[in-house]
Design an enzyme around this catalytic site. Structure first.
Site, short mmCIF file in Angstrom:
data_model
loop_
_atom_site.label_atom_id
_atom_site.label_comp_id
_atom_site.label_asym_id
_atom_site.label_seq_id
_atom_site.Cartn_x
_atom_site.Cartn_y
_atom_site.Cartn_z
N THR A 209 27.26 19.03 -70.29
CA THR A 209 28.31 19.90 -70.83
C THR A 209 28.00 20.28 -72.27
OG1 THR A 209 30.05 19.11 -69.35
CG2 THR A 209 30.75 20.04 -71.45
N GLN B 283 22.18 18.77 -61.33
CA GLN B 283 22.10 18.17 -59.99
C GLN B 283 20.67 18.02 -59.48
OE1 GLN B 283 24.48 16.77 -58.30
NE2 GLN B 283 26.19 17.39 -59.59
N ALA C 4 21.98 12.16 -67.63
CA ALA C 4 21.34 10.97 -67.07
C ALA C 4 22.10 10.41 -65.87
CB ALA C 4 21.22 9.89 -68.14
N HIS C 5 23.43 10.50 -65.90
CA HIS C 5 24.22 9.80 -64.87
C HIS C 5 24.16 10.46 -63.51
CE1 HIS C 5 28.01 12.27 -64.44
NE2 HIS C 5 27.50 12.81 -65.53
N THR D 32 24.89 10.07 -85.04
CA THR D 32 24.00 8.92 -84.85
C THR D 32 23.49 8.86 -83.41
OG1 THR D 32 25.17 7.67 -86.55
CG2 THR D 32 23.83 6.41 -85.00
N CYS E 91 35.05 17.25 -62.02
CA CYS E 91 35.76 17.71 -63.22
C CYS E 91 37.01 18.51 -62.86
CB CYS E 91 34.84 18.56 -64.09
SG CYS E 91 34.38 20.14 -63.37
#
Length: 383
Positions: free
Chosen positions: A72, A180, A201-202, A242, A329
């Site tokens: 996103t 995806q 990553a997820h 950071t 979402c």
């Protein structure tokens, strides 16, 4: 509780990824931008190794990889980060599709408030956008084309290679949402010509909360993307804040694993898909696939069991499997799927649609047993 079959929403973290992250959290807790001590140096080495691992998976240079919180944010930076450049050169036309994830679709629509004109291309009824429809809309003032690689609801693969090739000499930026497909359709992404690409990553067994934006260089120069938030000069000023070292390490490890195992994983996921399709097709239930199965991810099926409301089916079968009826979402939004609506599918079929998605770590026999029970429940609810 059943088995988890909602991998397109998020995937379980690979234990190898988690173990590496725990080690980083425990032993490499320095700030990667601290340059006066060994703790910072150690953290920075981990971050740069992860950058190389992401680059290796995607077939790009490590200097083209910028860490973000996920797709996103990456897509927002890629699209809205071009506003200043667009104003300076007078190119304020953007093209996208009506089946994009909201992260792209809503961001593109927001450009209208900045004086941009936007063309949104609908897919064919099989869920695939015709490349020529996109290409024909390109004009002299076109700044950007943004097309996803694989749709999160249907799994249908879009013709990004063809679009990327056509845009190469047109002076138009091409953004690909590869959320995806990253880690799964590896060769296809390596062979696609694009300027910007978003990943999370997820979606391929890494941690939540970390992703990357890839900005491809042309004549040694990055696309003229500027940061859309303000702070320090981390990530060369593209994304201040950071750097979360352990999360970045997890993304890198997930990419390293995917690069080594994607061919085996593809074969396993396709074997599961063939088994699930066999169960559906041999069950005698009335069904309809939503999306062209010839151009579809090996880990995704979107199917409507005719006369069976998807909400009722999901609630009645959750002891067997965790599935969904659309994008995570928008899971609190009970309006018809905008993706299936854009495909021209009727409301009754949409109301019956469910998405089943799995991964490389899914057990074939467990899926066969539990999806079989799902179909039994579906038959009992049909009217």
């Amino acid at each position: 509780m059943g088995i988890y079959l909602d991998y397109n929403a998020t995937t379980p973290i690979d234990k190898r990824v988690l173990d590496y992250m725990v080690d980083v959290y425990t032993n490499k807790f320095g700030n990667a931008d601290s340059r006066t001590h060994d703790f910072g140096d150690g953290a920075r080495k981990i971050v740069e190794q992860a950058r190389k691992d992401v680059a290796g998976l995607l077939g790009v240079d490590s200097t083209e990889v910028f860490f973000t919180s996920g797709s996103t944010e990456s897509s927002n930076i890629a699209i809205r980060g071009l506003i200043d450049y667009a104003n300076s050169v007078g190119k304020k036309h953007v093209i996208t599709t009506s089946i994009e994830h909201k992260a792209v679709l809503e961001t593109v629509k927001s450009l209208k408030n900045e004086g941009f004109s936007v063309d949104i291309v609908d897919p064919e009824k099989d869920g695939r956008v015709k490349a020529q429809k996109v290409i024909e809309l390109v004009r002299d003032d076109t700044l950007l084309v943004s097309v996803m690689h694989a749709n999160n609801e249907t799994g249908v693969i879009q013709p990004i290679e063809e679009i990327g090739e056509a845009l190469t000499d047109k002076g138009v930026f091409f953004h690909v949402d590869a959320t995806q497909s990253c880690g799964k359709l590896v060769d296809e992404l390596r062979n696609t010509k694009y300027n910007m690409l978003s990943i999370s990553a997820h979606k391929f067994n890494g941690p939540q909360g970390i992703g990357a934006l890839v900005l491809r260089k042309k004549r040694y120069k990055l696309p003229p993307v500027k940061a859309i938030s303000f702070g320090g000069q981390q990530e060369h000023g593209i994304r201040p804040g950071t750097i979360p070292v352990a999360l970045v390490a997890g993304l890198g490890k997930a990419c390293e694993i995917a690069a080594a195992e994607y061919k085996k994983n593809y074969t396993h996921c396709l074997e599961i898909k063939n088994a699930v399709r066999g169960l559906i097709e041999e069950s005698g239930i009335n069904y309809e696939y939503n999306g062209n199965q010839e151009y579809c991810m090996p880990n995704t099926i979107n199917v409507s069991f005719q006369g069976v409301e998807s909400e009722a089916l999901m609630l009645s079968s959750k002891q067997y499997c965790g599935i969904s009826n659309g994008s995570a979402c928008t899971s609190n939004d009970y309006s018809p799927s905008y993706v299936l609506t854009a495909m021209g599918i009727d409301k009754e079929t949409i109301s019956s649609a469910i998405r089943i998605s799995w991964g490389a770590d899914s057990d074939l026999e467990a899926i066969k047993e539990n999806v079989g029970q799902l179909i039994v429940v579906a038959k009992s609810l049909s009217f």
